[in-house]
Design an enzyme around this catalytic site. Structure first.
Site, short mmCIF file in Angstrom:
data_model
loop_
_atom_site.label_atom_id
_atom_site.label_comp_id
_atom_site.label_asym_id
_atom_site.label_seq_id
_atom_site.Cartn_x
_atom_site.Cartn_y
_atom_site.Cartn_z
CG HIS A 207 25.61 27.76 18.70
ND1 HIS A 207 26.22 27.06 19.77
CD2 HIS A 207 24.52 28.50 19.22
CE1 HIS A 207 25.67 27.16 20.84
NE2 HIS A 207 24.38 27.98 20.66
CG HIS A 249 33.55 28.99 18.67
ND1 HIS A 249 33.75 27.50 18.47
CD2 HIS A 249 32.07 28.83 19.05
CE1 HIS A 249 32.76 26.78 18.82
NE2 HIS A 249 31.80 27.63 19.34
C1 LIG Z 1 18.07 15.45 22.67
C2 LIG Z 1 19.24 16.03 22.81
C3 LIG Z 1 20.36 14.88 22.64
C4 LIG Z 1 19.54 17.47 23.12
C5 LIG Z 1 20.78 17.87 23.09
C6 LIG Z 1 20.94 19.24 22.71
C7 LIG Z 1 22.21 19.87 23.03
C8 LIG Z 1 22.88 20.12 24.57
C9 LIG Z 1 23.13 20.41 22.32
C10 LIG Z 1 24.24 21.08 22.41
C11 LIG Z 1 24.41 22.53 21.66
C12 LIG Z 1 25.47 23.10 22.06
C13 LIG Z 1 26.07 23.68 23.32
C14 LIG Z 1 26.67 23.10 21.17
C15 LIG Z 1 27.91 23.86 21.31
O1 LIG Z 1 27.94 24.82 20.33
P1 LIG Z 1 29.28 25.57 20.02
O2 LIG Z 1 29.20 26.66 18.64
O3 LIG Z 1 29.92 25.98 21.21
O4 LIG Z 1 30.29 24.62 19.35
#
Ligand SMILES: CC(C)=CCC/C(C)=C/CC/C(C)=C/COP(=O)(O)O
Length: 286
Positions: A207, A249
Protein backbone atom coordinates in the site's frame (compact mmCIF):
# COMPACT_ATOMS: atom_id res chain seq x y z
CA UNK A 1 34.89 -28.38 17.44
CA UNK A 2 32.26 -25.89 18.60
CA UNK A 3 30.14 -26.77 21.57
CA UNK A 4 26.49 -27.40 20.63
CA UNK A 5 25.52 -25.20 23.57
CA UNK A 6 27.18 -22.24 21.99
CA UNK A 7 24.55 -22.33 19.26
CA UNK A 8 21.88 -21.18 21.72
CA UNK A 9 21.48 -17.53 22.56
CA UNK A 10 22.38 -17.07 26.22
CA UNK A 11 20.49 -14.44 28.12
CA UNK A 12 22.44 -14.08 31.28
CA UNK A 13 23.75 -10.83 32.73
CA UNK A 14 25.84 -8.55 30.61
CA UNK A 15 25.00 -6.85 27.37
CA UNK A 16 21.88 -7.66 25.37
CA UNK A 17 21.85 -9.86 22.29
CA UNK A 18 23.36 -7.75 19.60
CA UNK A 19 23.38 -9.74 16.44
CA UNK A 20 24.22 -13.02 14.91
CA UNK A 21 27.04 -14.55 13.02
CA UNK A 22 26.56 -17.88 11.26
CA UNK A 23 23.00 -17.89 12.60
CA UNK A 24 24.27 -17.64 16.20
CA UNK A 25 23.45 -14.77 18.49
CA UNK A 26 26.38 -13.11 20.03
CA UNK A 27 27.24 -10.95 22.97
CA UNK A 28 29.62 -8.14 23.43
CA UNK A 29 31.39 -7.64 26.70
CA UNK A 30 30.81 -4.27 28.26
CA UNK A 31 33.72 -4.71 30.62
CA UNK A 32 36.52 -5.65 28.28
CA UNK A 33 37.99 -4.13 25.16
CA UNK A 34 36.83 -5.71 21.93
CA UNK A 35 39.00 -8.56 20.79
CA UNK A 36 38.88 -10.35 17.48
CA UNK A 37 40.66 -13.42 18.83
CA UNK A 38 39.27 -16.90 18.64
CA UNK A 39 37.29 -18.21 21.64
CA UNK A 40 40.09 -20.53 22.69
CA UNK A 41 42.49 -17.67 22.77
CA UNK A 42 40.05 -15.70 24.86
CA UNK A 43 39.76 -18.56 27.29
CA UNK A 44 43.50 -18.58 27.69
CA UNK A 45 43.36 -14.89 28.41
CA UNK A 46 40.70 -15.43 31.01
CA UNK A 47 42.85 -18.02 32.62
CA UNK A 48 45.54 -15.42 32.95
CA UNK A 49 43.12 -12.94 34.53
CA UNK A 50 41.75 -14.75 37.56
CA UNK A 51 39.87 -11.74 38.94
CA UNK A 52 37.86 -11.30 35.76
CA UNK A 53 37.32 -15.02 35.46
CA UNK A 54 35.97 -15.21 39.01
CA UNK A 55 33.71 -12.25 38.40
CA UNK A 56 32.32 -13.73 35.21
CA UNK A 57 31.85 -17.15 36.72
CA UNK A 58 29.84 -15.62 39.55
CA UNK A 59 27.54 -13.64 37.26
CA UNK A 60 24.85 -16.23 37.00
CA UNK A 61 24.42 -19.59 38.68
CA UNK A 62 22.41 -20.85 35.72
CA UNK A 63 25.23 -19.94 33.46
CA UNK A 64 27.68 -21.77 35.71
CA UNK A 65 25.48 -24.83 35.67
CA UNK A 66 25.31 -24.54 31.86
CA UNK A 67 29.06 -24.29 31.73
CA UNK A 68 29.65 -27.63 33.34
CA UNK A 69 27.66 -29.36 30.66
CA UNK A 70 30.11 -28.17 28.05
CA UNK A 71 33.23 -29.04 29.91
CA UNK A 72 34.75 -30.47 26.79
CA UNK A 73 35.40 -26.95 25.67
CA UNK A 74 36.25 -25.30 28.97
CA UNK A 75 39.62 -24.15 30.10
CA UNK A 76 39.42 -26.28 33.20
CA UNK A 77 38.49 -23.34 35.47
CA UNK A 78 34.69 -23.82 35.32
CA UNK A 79 34.35 -21.44 32.40
CA UNK A 80 32.38 -22.42 29.34
CA UNK A 81 33.14 -21.49 25.79
CA UNK A 82 30.27 -19.00 26.05
CA UNK A 83 32.14 -17.15 28.76
CA UNK A 84 34.95 -16.72 26.36
CA UNK A 85 32.84 -15.57 23.48
CA UNK A 86 33.57 -11.90 23.48
CA UNK A 87 32.10 -10.92 20.24
CA UNK A 88 32.72 -7.95 18.21
CA UNK A 89 29.71 -7.07 16.13
CA UNK A 90 30.34 -4.08 13.97
CA UNK A 91 28.85 -0.76 14.87
CA UNK A 92 26.45 -1.05 11.93
CA UNK A 93 25.11 -4.37 13.19
CA UNK A 94 24.56 -2.95 16.64
CA UNK A 95 22.82 0.08 15.16
CA UNK A 96 20.63 -2.13 12.94
CA UNK A 97 19.65 -4.40 15.83
CA UNK A 98 18.75 -1.39 17.92
CA UNK A 99 16.75 0.13 15.06
CA UNK A 100 14.90 -3.14 14.60
CA UNK A 101 14.07 -3.29 18.29
CA UNK A 102 12.81 0.31 18.21
CA UNK A 103 10.83 -0.51 15.05
CA UNK A 104 9.07 -3.47 16.69
CA UNK A 105 8.37 -1.50 19.86
CA UNK A 106 7.02 1.53 18.00
CA UNK A 107 4.92 -0.58 15.63
CA UNK A 108 3.33 -2.39 18.58
CA UNK A 109 2.60 0.90 20.32
CA UNK A 110 1.13 2.43 17.14
CA UNK A 111 -0.99 -0.60 16.26
CA UNK A 112 -3.93 0.95 18.09
CA UNK A 113 -6.57 -0.25 15.62
CA UNK A 114 -5.29 -3.80 15.24
CA UNK A 115 -8.64 -5.16 16.41
CA UNK A 116 -12.00 -3.88 17.56
CA UNK A 117 -11.11 -4.00 21.23
CA UNK A 118 -7.78 -2.19 20.78
CA UNK A 119 -7.50 1.26 22.34
CA UNK A 120 -8.57 2.98 19.09
CA UNK A 121 -10.69 0.07 17.88
CA UNK A 122 -13.59 2.40 17.02
CA UNK A 123 -11.45 4.04 14.28
CA UNK A 124 -10.77 0.68 12.65
CA UNK A 125 -13.58 0.94 10.03
CA UNK A 126 -12.20 4.30 8.88
CA UNK A 127 -8.69 2.86 8.68
CA UNK A 128 -10.01 -0.04 6.62
CA UNK A 129 -11.64 2.43 4.25
CA UNK A 130 -8.27 4.14 3.80
CA UNK A 131 -6.76 0.69 3.27
CA UNK A 132 -9.19 0.01 0.43
CA UNK A 133 -8.39 3.40 -1.12
CA UNK A 134 -4.78 2.21 -1.52
CA UNK A 135 -5.58 -1.35 -2.59
CA UNK A 136 -4.42 -2.60 -5.99
CA UNK A 137 -7.86 -3.61 -7.30
CA UNK A 138 -9.60 -0.19 -7.17
CA UNK A 139 -6.50 1.45 -8.63
CA UNK A 140 -6.18 -1.04 -11.49
CA UNK A 141 -9.91 -1.05 -12.20
CA UNK A 142 -10.18 2.76 -12.00
CA UNK A 143 -7.19 3.28 -14.30
CA UNK A 144 -8.43 0.73 -16.82
CA UNK A 145 -11.84 2.40 -16.80
CA UNK A 146 -10.35 5.87 -17.35
CA UNK A 147 -8.20 4.48 -20.16
CA UNK A 148 -11.26 3.01 -21.80
CA UNK A 149 -13.27 6.21 -21.39
CA UNK A 150 -10.50 8.60 -22.39
CA UNK A 151 -11.04 10.11 -25.83
CA UNK A 152 -7.81 12.10 -26.09
CA UNK A 153 -4.47 10.62 -27.09
CA UNK A 154 -2.77 12.46 -24.20
CA UNK A 155 -5.24 11.07 -21.67
CA UNK A 156 -4.82 7.55 -22.99
CA UNK A 157 -1.06 7.88 -22.83
CA UNK A 158 -1.12 8.97 -19.20
CA UNK A 159 -3.58 6.26 -18.17
CA UNK A 160 -1.69 3.54 -19.97
CA UNK A 161 1.53 4.52 -18.23
CA UNK A 162 -0.23 4.60 -14.87
CA UNK A 163 -1.54 1.10 -15.59
CA UNK A 164 1.95 -0.05 -16.46
CA UNK A 165 3.26 1.53 -13.24
CA UNK A 166 0.62 -0.25 -11.14
CA UNK A 167 1.46 -3.63 -12.65
CA UNK A 168 5.17 -2.98 -12.25
CA UNK A 169 4.53 -2.11 -8.60
CA UNK A 170 2.68 -5.39 -7.99
CA UNK A 171 5.52 -7.41 -9.51
CA UNK A 172 8.36 -5.58 -7.72
CA UNK A 173 6.65 -5.68 -4.33
CA UNK A 174 5.90 -9.40 -4.74
CA UNK A 175 9.58 -10.06 -5.56
CA UNK A 176 10.89 -8.14 -2.54
CA UNK A 177 8.32 -9.73 -0.23
CA UNK A 178 9.23 -13.19 -1.47
CA UNK A 179 12.94 -12.53 -0.99
CA UNK A 180 12.80 -10.81 2.42
CA UNK A 181 9.95 -12.91 3.89
CA UNK A 182 9.40 -10.74 6.92
CA UNK A 183 6.33 -11.86 8.83
CA UNK A 184 3.55 -9.40 9.54
CA UNK A 185 3.37 -8.16 13.13
CA UNK A 186 1.95 -10.68 15.59
CA UNK A 187 -0.89 -8.32 16.53
CA UNK A 188 -2.16 -8.14 12.92
CA UNK A 189 -5.47 -9.81 12.08
CA UNK A 190 -5.22 -11.18 8.57
CA UNK A 191 -8.62 -9.97 7.40
CA UNK A 192 -7.53 -8.01 4.32
CA UNK A 193 -9.52 -8.50 1.17
CA UNK A 194 -8.04 -9.87 -2.07
CA UNK A 195 -4.45 -10.74 -1.26
CA UNK A 196 -1.77 -12.77 -3.01
CA UNK A 197 0.12 -15.50 -1.18
CA UNK A 198 3.17 -13.22 -0.80
CA UNK A 199 0.97 -10.78 1.08
CA UNK A 200 1.42 -12.85 4.20
CA UNK A 201 4.78 -11.07 4.30
CA UNK A 202 5.01 -7.50 5.37
CA UNK A 203 8.21 -6.02 3.91
CA UNK A 204 7.66 -3.72 2.10
CA UNK A 205 4.13 -2.40 2.43
CA UNK A 206 2.49 -2.68 -0.98
CA UNK A 207 0.00 0.00 0.00
CA UNK A 208 2.84 2.37 0.83
CA UNK A 209 4.67 1.73 -2.47
CA UNK A 210 1.44 2.30 -4.38
CA UNK A 211 0.56 5.42 -2.41
CA UNK A 212 4.01 6.92 -3.04
CA UNK A 213 4.16 5.97 -6.71
CA UNK A 214 0.58 6.96 -7.54
CA UNK A 215 0.90 10.10 -5.43
CA UNK A 216 3.91 11.22 -7.45
CA UNK A 217 2.21 10.21 -10.66
CA UNK A 218 -0.91 12.21 -9.86
CA UNK A 219 1.10 15.26 -8.85
CA UNK A 220 3.20 15.11 -12.01
CA UNK A 221 0.49 14.41 -14.56
CA UNK A 222 -3.03 14.88 -13.29
CA UNK A 223 -3.50 17.05 -10.24
CA UNK A 224 -2.48 20.65 -10.66
CA UNK A 225 -4.66 22.65 -8.24
CA UNK A 226 -2.81 23.37 -5.00
CA UNK A 227 -5.58 22.25 -2.58
CA UNK A 228 -5.92 18.96 -4.42
CA UNK A 229 -2.15 18.46 -4.36
CA UNK A 230 -2.26 18.81 -0.58
CA UNK A 231 -5.06 16.24 -0.49
CA UNK A 232 -2.98 13.79 -2.53
CA UNK A 233 -0.07 14.13 -0.07
CA UNK A 234 -2.44 13.77 2.87
CA UNK A 235 -4.00 10.65 1.37
CA UNK A 236 -0.61 9.02 0.74
CA UNK A 237 0.51 9.77 4.30
CA UNK A 238 -2.75 8.43 5.74
CA UNK A 239 -2.43 5.21 3.75
CA UNK A 240 1.02 4.68 5.28
CA UNK A 241 -0.12 5.56 8.80
CA UNK A 242 -3.17 3.32 8.56
CA UNK A 243 -0.96 0.31 7.74
CA UNK A 244 0.81 0.62 11.09
CA UNK A 245 -2.32 1.57 13.05
CA UNK A 246 -4.16 -1.48 11.68
CA UNK A 247 -1.22 -3.60 12.79
CA UNK A 248 -0.60 -4.75 9.23
CA UNK A 249 2.97 -3.49 9.13
CA UNK A 250 5.96 -2.39 11.11
CA UNK A 251 7.05 1.21 10.71
CA UNK A 252 10.10 0.23 8.63
CA UNK A 253 7.90 -1.70 6.16
CA UNK A 254 5.98 1.48 5.46
CA UNK A 255 9.02 3.75 5.36
CA UNK A 256 10.81 1.45 2.95
CA UNK A 257 7.57 1.13 0.96
CA UNK A 258 7.35 4.90 0.55
CA UNK A 259 10.95 5.03 -0.60
CA UNK A 260 10.46 2.13 -2.99
CA UNK A 261 7.29 3.66 -4.46
CA UNK A 262 9.10 6.97 -4.89
CA UNK A 263 11.85 5.20 -6.85
CA UNK A 264 9.31 3.18 -8.83
CA UNK A 265 7.91 6.42 -10.19
CA UNK A 266 11.38 7.25 -11.56
CA UNK A 267 11.32 3.86 -13.28
CA UNK A 268 7.91 4.60 -14.79
CA UNK A 269 9.27 7.88 -16.14
CA UNK A 270 12.28 6.07 -17.60
CA UNK A 271 10.10 3.42 -19.26
CA UNK A 272 7.45 5.94 -20.31
CA UNK A 273 5.41 4.64 -23.21
CA UNK A 274 5.03 7.41 -25.80
CA UNK A 275 2.20 7.44 -28.39
CA UNK A 276 4.74 6.35 -31.01
CA UNK A 277 5.85 3.38 -28.92
CA UNK A 278 2.22 2.54 -28.27
CA UNK A 279 1.35 2.65 -31.94
CA UNK A 280 4.32 0.41 -32.69
CA UNK A 281 3.20 -2.04 -29.99
CA UNK A 282 -0.40 -2.01 -31.15
CA UNK A 283 0.74 -2.44 -34.75
CA UNK A 284 2.72 -5.51 -33.76
CA UNK A 285 -0.28 -6.94 -31.91
CA UNK A 286 -2.67 -6.34 -34.85
C1 LIG B 1 -5.18 -7.80 -11.96
C2 LIG B 1 -4.49 -8.14 -10.72
C3 LIG B 1 -3.30 -8.99 -10.80
C4 LIG B 1 -4.97 -7.65 -9.55
C5 LIG B 1 -4.41 -7.97 -8.22
C6 LIG B 1 -4.63 -6.87 -7.26
C7 LIG B 1 -4.27 -7.31 -5.87
C8 LIG B 1 -4.96 -8.47 -5.28
C9 LIG B 1 -3.36 -6.63 -5.20
C10 LIG B 1 -2.92 -6.95 -3.81
C11 LIG B 1 -2.93 -5.70 -3.01
C12 LIG B 1 -2.51 -5.98 -1.60
C13 LIG B 1 -3.46 -6.62 -0.71
C14 LIG B 1 -1.27 -5.65 -1.21
C15 LIG B 1 -0.76 -5.84 0.16
O1 LIG B 1 -0.48 -4.59 0.68
P1 LIG B 1 0.35 -4.44 2.02
O2 LIG B 1 0.40 -2.97 2.27
O3 LIG B 1 -0.41 -5.15 3.09
O4 LIG B 1 1.69 -5.03 1.77
Amino acid sequence: MPSPKAKNPVRSGGSPVLGSSNGRYEFMSLTKPLNRSSPSHLLQRQGSEPATARLRASESPTRRRGSSSSTGSTSGQGLSEEDGIRLNPSFIRVALSSLLAIDLWMSKRLGVCACEDSSWGSVRPLMKLIEISGHGIPWLAGTAYCLYKSDSAAGQEVMLNLLMGLLLDLVLVAIVKAVVRRRRPAHNRMDMFATFSVDRYSFPSGHATRAAMCGRFLLAHLVLAAPLRVLVLLWASLVGLSRVMLGRHNVTDVMFGFWMGYCQYNLVEMLWLSPQTLQGLLGQLA
